[in-house]
Design a protein around this motif. Structure first.
Motif, PDB file in Angstrom:
ATOM      1  N   GLY A 119       7.121  -3.553   2.913  1.00  0.00           N
ATOM      2  CA  GLY A 119       6.775  -3.259   1.524  1.00  0.00           C
ATOM      3  C   GLY A 119       5.958  -1.990   1.448  1.00  0.00           C
ATOM      4  N   GLY A 120       5.501  -1.674   0.230  1.00  0.00           N
ATOM      5  CA  GLY A 120       4.701  -0.473   0.039  1.00  0.00           C
ATOM      6  C   GLY A 120       5.576   0.760  -0.047  1.00  0.00           C
ATOM      7  N   LEU A 121       4.912   1.907  -0.164  1.00  0.00           N
ATOM      8  CA  LEU A 121       5.622   3.184  -0.338  1.00  0.00           C
ATOM      9  C   LEU A 121       5.180   4.170   0.738  1.00  0.00           C
ATOM     10  N   LEU A 122       6.144   4.759   1.421  1.00  0.00           N
ATOM     11  CA  LEU A 122       5.874   5.809   2.414  1.00  0.00           C
ATOM     12  C   LEU A 122       6.466   7.108   1.877  1.00  0.00           C
ATOM     13  N   VAL A 123       5.631   8.126   1.738  1.00  0.00           N
ATOM     14  CA  VAL A 123       6.102   9.419   1.250  1.00  0.00           C
ATOM     15  C   VAL A 123       5.920  10.458   2.345  1.00  0.00           C
ATOM     16  N   ILE A 124       7.001  11.166   2.684  1.00  0.00           N
ATOM     17  CA  ILE A 124       6.921  12.219   3.698  1.00  0.00           C
ATOM     18  C   ILE A 124       7.274  13.522   2.998  1.00  0.00           C
ATOM     19  N   LYS A 125       6.295  14.401   2.864  1.00  0.00           N
ATOM     20  CA  LYS A 125       6.546  15.622   2.079  1.00  0.00           C
ATOM     21  C   LYS A 125       7.335  16.668   2.861  1.00  0.00           C
ATOM     22  N   GLY A 126       7.283  16.587   4.171  1.00  0.00           N
ATOM     23  CA  GLY A 126       8.094  17.481   4.995  1.00  0.00           C
ATOM     24  C   GLY A 126       9.398  16.791   5.376  1.00  0.00           C
ATOM     25  N   ASN A 127       9.791  16.953   6.644  1.00  0.00           N
ATOM     26  CA  ASN A 127      11.008  16.310   7.153  1.00  0.00           C
ATOM     27  C   ASN A 127      10.635  15.086   7.984  1.00  0.00           C
ATOM     28  N   ALA A 128      11.610  14.199   8.141  1.00  0.00           N
ATOM     29  CA  ALA A 128      11.413  13.068   9.054  1.00  0.00           C
ATOM     30  C   ALA A 128      12.437  13.189  10.173  1.00  0.00           C
ATOM     31  N   SER A 129      12.048  12.771  11.356  1.00  0.00           N
ATOM     32  CA  SER A 129      12.918  12.875  12.518  1.00  0.00           C
ATOM     33  C   SER A 129      13.923  11.713  12.551  1.00  0.00           C
ATOM     34  N   SER A 130      14.460  11.446  13.734  1.00  0.00           N
ATOM     35  CA  SER A 130      15.484  10.402  13.873  1.00  0.00           C
ATOM     36  C   SER A 130      14.909   9.015  13.593  1.00  0.00           C
ATOM     37  N   ARG A 131      15.808   8.099  13.299  1.00  0.00           N
ATOM     38  CA  ARG A 131      15.485   6.677  13.131  1.00  0.00           C
ATOM     39  C   ARG A 131      14.463   6.412  12.027  1.00  0.00           C
ATOM     40  N   CYS A 132      14.459   7.246  11.029  1.00  0.00           N
ATOM     41  CA  CYS A 132      13.585   6.992   9.882  1.00  0.00           C
ATOM     42  C   CYS A 132      14.075   5.712   9.195  1.00  0.00           C
ATOM     43  N   GLY A 136       0.827  -1.203   0.000  1.00  0.00           N
ATOM     44  CA  GLY A 136       0.000   0.000   0.000  1.00  0.00           C
ATOM     45  C   GLY A 136       0.861   1.253   0.000  1.00  0.00           C
ATOM     46  N   THR A 137       0.214   2.389   0.243  1.00  0.00           N
ATOM     47  CA  THR A 137       0.920   3.671   0.174  1.00  0.00           C
ATOM     48  C   THR A 137       0.470   4.563   1.326  1.00  0.00           C
ATOM     49  N   ILE A 138       1.411   5.243   1.946  1.00  0.00           N
ATOM     50  CA  ILE A 138       1.056   6.242   2.961  1.00  0.00           C
ATOM     51  C   ILE A 138       1.759   7.539   2.595  1.00  0.00           C
ATOM     52  N   VAL A 139       0.997   8.613   2.501  1.00  0.00           N
ATOM     53  CA  VAL A 139       1.558   9.911   2.123  1.00  0.00           C
ATOM     54  C   VAL A 139       1.270  10.915   3.238  1.00  0.00           C
ATOM     55  N   ILE A 140       2.315  11.578   3.713  1.00  0.00           N
ATOM     56  CA  ILE A 140       2.156  12.554   4.794  1.00  0.00           C
ATOM     57  C   ILE A 140       2.460  13.941   4.222  1.00  0.00           C
ATOM     58  N   ASP A 141       1.503  14.844   4.332  1.00  0.00           N
ATOM     59  CA  ASP A 141       1.731  16.189   3.792  1.00  0.00           C
ATOM     60  C   ASP A 141       2.762  16.960   4.613  1.00  0.00           C
ATOM     61  N   GLY A 142       2.743  16.762   5.922  1.00  0.00           N
ATOM     62  CA  GLY A 142       3.628  17.513   6.808  1.00  0.00           C
ATOM     63  C   GLY A 142       4.882  16.732   7.159  1.00  0.00           C
ATOM     64  N   ASP A 143       5.292  16.844   8.422  1.00  0.00           N
ATOM     65  CA  ASP A 143       6.500  16.171   8.897  1.00  0.00           C
ATOM     66  C   ASP A 143       6.150  14.836   9.561  1.00  0.00           C
ATOM     67  N   ALA A 144       7.164  13.999   9.730  1.00  0.00           N
ATOM     68  CA  ALA A 144       6.972  12.741  10.455  1.00  0.00           C
ATOM     69  C   ALA A 144       7.927  12.710  11.631  1.00  0.00           C
ATOM     70  N   SER A 145       7.456  12.189  12.755  1.00  0.00           N
ATOM     71  CA  SER A 145       8.284  12.073  13.947  1.00  0.00           C
ATOM     72  C   SER A 145       9.214  10.849  13.824  1.00  0.00           C
ATOM     73  N   GLN A 146       9.755  10.417  14.963  1.00  0.00           N
ATOM     74  CA  GLN A 146      10.736   9.316  14.971  1.00  0.00           C
ATOM     75  C   GLN A 146      10.181   8.028  14.368  1.00  0.00           C
ATOM     76  N   TYR A 147      11.090   7.170  14.002  1.00  0.00           N
ATOM     77  CA  TYR A 147      10.827   5.793  13.543  1.00  0.00           C
ATOM     78  C   TYR A 147       9.836   5.687  12.387  1.00  0.00           C
ATOM     79  N   ALA A 148       9.771   6.674  11.518  1.00  0.00           N
ATOM     80  CA  ALA A 148       8.841   6.557  10.382  1.00  0.00           C
ATOM     81  C   ALA A 148       9.229   5.346   9.539  1.00  0.00           C
ATOM     82  N   GLY A 149       8.236   4.525   9.222  1.00  0.00           N
ATOM     83  CA  GLY A 149       8.472   3.356   8.365  1.00  0.00           C
ATOM     84  C   GLY A 149       9.311   2.265   9.003  1.00  0.00           C
ATOM     85  N   ALA A 150       9.460   2.292  10.322  1.00  0.00           N
ATOM     86  CA  ALA A 150      10.283   1.287  11.009  1.00  0.00           C
ATOM     87  C   ALA A 150       9.862  -0.124  10.620  1.00  0.00           C
ATOM     88  N   THR A 151      10.823  -0.973  10.337  1.00  0.00           N
ATOM     89  CA  THR A 151      10.657  -2.405  10.035  1.00  0.00           C
ATOM     90  C   THR A 151       9.713  -2.695   8.864  1.00  0.00           C
TER      91      THR A 151
END
Ligand SMILES: Cc1cc2nc3c(=O)[nH]c(=O)nc-3n(C[C@H](O)[C@H](O)[C@H](O)COP(=O)(O)O)c2cc1C
Lengths: 225, 447
Positions: free
Chosen positions: A105-118, A87-102
């Protein structure tokens, strides 16, 4: 379009409604309003539906997603898309820690910034960040692609395995066993495809590729720290 | 010094207790290789243990139950706090989490078969859930580990309970290691890693830190599984009072407490022997935490680490546990370390009973291996039968003791049924020293 208003219903009812959607549901378009930073929104979905969250989310939004497309019209708290399968997850803003951890599959799009441990321990997911990422990103990353259009923080790719990391801007420092690698045509092709699917306005040629030196792959004394 | 030529008696050669032969051998091994020793199993040093406790039995003031005639129940419900479907077991001895990867597929199948025959649960491990195991286990607990190897929502949804592993008794604070020899195609694929490389398992979870985060992680797991199945939290025996308190606060249905004797598939020997507390020292502190929260019996407590007999089961339960888990003992019941393979153990430089290089994948008994030829030696049906027999014996033994103490359910055993043989055990278990009504640290006494 079906609307779930979290001012009226509890998290449980909201998730239960989404979980009840079968493979062949004809209610494919959903909107969640008033999320107010709640945790575990739209986690564990397993149907080809599209869910738009009108606002920011707490921890683990879209956790373990399969098949669904989730759009977050705001920022996402820690662990967004953790262990996503497809699947797909799209974030218009920022993402906090551990985005997309483990993620597997699929696609994660973060249009802003991502924090630590992305992308920590990523296992096959593709992650595209339009902005910057924080420290310790792609720690022990196993497979999949992490694309960063901005800069990367400290210790990028520490102890990583076979994941590919593409960074357009600067890298503050590389983690143990992570090195810059040659960008070959097949990598440019992967990158071009991901940038396009993620709607990122960047050219593959502007990126550098990082990956594992594979020095930690066998347990010998020099690795025992 | 005596003049050796004088014919006078000589001093006998004395081995140092400090620099013993095994210690010196390890120094030489370290000097030759430059790498620390990795091995399987649990702490081998002598520790205060259940052997240091005894039951008092019935007497003038306590009325025993008749063996074979009067009932002594053994059932247990796990996960009654929040789960819609708690786990109902016939016996309070469960099979601990052991990874596919460390163990062969047929060994996992045998654990499922034996546990199901005996009416108890089995547990996955690092590396994910296999179909053999799911298919042959009536009740299967799915471990949620820091590595998340093989973790996926489909398996999560077909589990009967989820066990979040924070720590293990053999290595509280340590991660895991599966050496390349054991990474077959199947193991590699399940873990999304290349074949033949050494695989490290992280020591911390990737997407939460601390009990406040864990509470939210548990919310997510419950939402994904519809609040149906119990959620366990497994901790190593480090700070049992606080660990239990925080696990309950984070929303656990069940706390699994694993003492330092607990086995492991592969960990540094220095870790196994020097980190963590013996299970005897952990149980009462964990129970005290539950009692202080008004949660004893509401949140169930499973203890593990060196459980071998029905007497151990009864003692753990008398101290307040709801159930126990076994790892090493189950492997021995399946045939691990059996003297019938002595010649092969010798060839590996060891002897039956001492073999602990489970990480090397050369197990003569065909259990802790991924080598197809060695695996053929192990029959999962026979293994399951043996495990069931052993679980039955443990249960009968525990019942025998409970009846002698006048208890019609194993859960009715209580600390008052016990006495301690040593000062150490008395202090750790808060059980009076035999022949006294006192233990060190007893409130109202001077030391
Ligand atoms: C071969 C083997 C593999 C193990 N694998 C795991 C594991 O994957 N996850 C885990 O939490 N504990 C693991 N353990 C620890 C057991 O779950 C359990 O805590 C321990 O074996 C209990 O102590 P005992 O062996 O004295 O019964 C393993 C133990 C053994 C012996």
């Amino acid at each position: 379009m079906q609307t779930l208003d979290m001012a009226d219903i509890e998290l449980r009812e909201m998730n239960e409604t989404l979980h009840a959607q079968a493979e062949n549901t004809n209610q494919t378009s959903w909107e969640i309003v008033n999320p107010k930073g709640a945790h575990a929104i739209a986690c564990g979905l397993d149907a080809p539906i599209e869910v738009t969250v009108k606002g920011s989310t707490g921890y683990y939004c879209g956790g373990m997603n399969k098949q669904a497309t989730i759009n977050i019209e705001g920022s996402a708290g820690p662990g967004v898309a953790e262990n996503m399968m497809s699947g797909t997850i799209v974030i218009d803003g920022d993402a906090s820690q551990y985005a997309g951890a483990t993620g597997h599959g699929g696609l994660l799009v973060i249009k802003g910034n991502a924090s630590s441990r992305c992308g920590i321990s990523m296992k096959g997911i593709d992650i595209v960040v339009h902005g910057n990422i924080g420290h310790m990103s792609a720690f022990m990353a196993q497979t999949g692609n992490l694309v960063v259009c901005g800069d990367a923080g400290d210790a990028l790719g520490d102890s990583l395995y076979e994941a590919r990391l593409f960074v357009r801007g600067s890298v503050k420092s590389l983690g143990a066993d992570c090195i810059e690698k040659e960008m070959r045509p097949e990598h440019l092709a992967i990158l071009a495809d991901l940038l396009e699917r993620a709607g990122a306005d960047a050219k593959p040629e502007e990126f550098k590729r990082y990956g594992s030196a594979r020095e930690l792959y066998t347990f010998k004394i020099d690795n025992a720290y | 010094m005596t003049d050796k030529s004088s014919g006078a008696p000589l001093t006998a050669p004395i081995q140092s207790a400090t620099f013993s032969n095994p210690v010196n051998a390890e120094i030489r091994r370290a000097a030759a290789t430059g790498i620390y020793d990795i091995r399987g199993g649990g702490a081998k040093r002598k520790l205060p243990h259940f052997d240091d406790l005894l039951f008092l039995g019935a007497s003038m003031s306590r009325y025993p139950l008749e063996g074979y005639r009067e009932k002594c129940e053994t059932s247990v419900s796990l996960g009654t706090r929040f789960a819609k479907n708690p786990i109902e077991l016939d016996i309070p001895v469960t099979i601990a989490g052991m990874s596919f990867g460390a163990l062969s597929g047929p060994a996992k199948e045998a654990l499922g078969r034996g546990a199901s025959l005996a009416g108890t649960s089995t547990t996955t491990g690092d590396g994910g859930m296999t179909n053999e195991e799911r298919g042959h286990s009536n009740k299967l607990v799915y471990q949620y580990l820091p590595s998340r190897y093989g973790m996926n929502p489909d398996d999560l949804r077909r589990a009967d309970a989820i066990e979040i592993v924070v720590g293990q008794g053999a290595k509280p604070g340590g991660g895991g290691m599966l050496l390349g020899q054991k990474i077959s195609d199947r193991v590699a694929e399940m873990r999304n890693l290349p074949k033949g490389i050494d695989q490290r398992s992280a020591c911390r979870h990737p997407d939460w830190t601390g009990p406040d985060d864990l509470e939210i992680k548990i919310l997510e797991l419950r939402e994904i599984t519809g609040w149906k199945v119990p959620i366990y939290i497994k901790v190593g025996g480090a700070r049992p009072y606080f660990d239990t308190t925080l696990a309950v606060k984070a929303g656990a249905d069940v706390v699994v407490l694993d003492g330092m004797q607990g086995g492991t598939a592969a960990t540094q020997d220095v870790f196994i022997e020097n980190v963590g507390q013996p299970i005897l020292a952990c149980i009462r502190e964990s129970v005290r935490a539950l009692q202080d929260l008004g949660m004893h019996r509401e949140v169930q407590l499973i203890v593990s680490g060196g459980i071998r007999t029905g007497a151990d089961v009864a003692k753990a339960m008398a101290m307040g546990a709801d159930a126990v888990a076994i790892g090493t003992a189950a492997l021995i019941a399946l045939g691990d370390n059996d003297p019938k393979w002595e010649a092969e153990y010798n060839a590996l430089g060891t002897t039956a009973g001492a073999y602990d290089d489970w990480h090397e994948g050369k197990d003569p008994a065909g259990i802790t291996t991924q080598d197809p030829e060695l695996m053929k030696r192990f029959d999962p049906i026979e293994g399951g039968r043996r495990l069931n027999n052993y679980l039955k014996v443990m249960t009968l033994e525990a019942q025998t003791i409970a009846r002698a103490c006048g208890k019609n359910h194993l859960h009715n055993l209580e600390p008052e049924d016990l006495c301690a043989l040593t000062m150490e055990a008395a202090a750790m278990a808060k059980i009076p020293l035999a022949g006294t009504d006192w233990y060190p640290g007893k409130p109202g006494t001077s030391f």
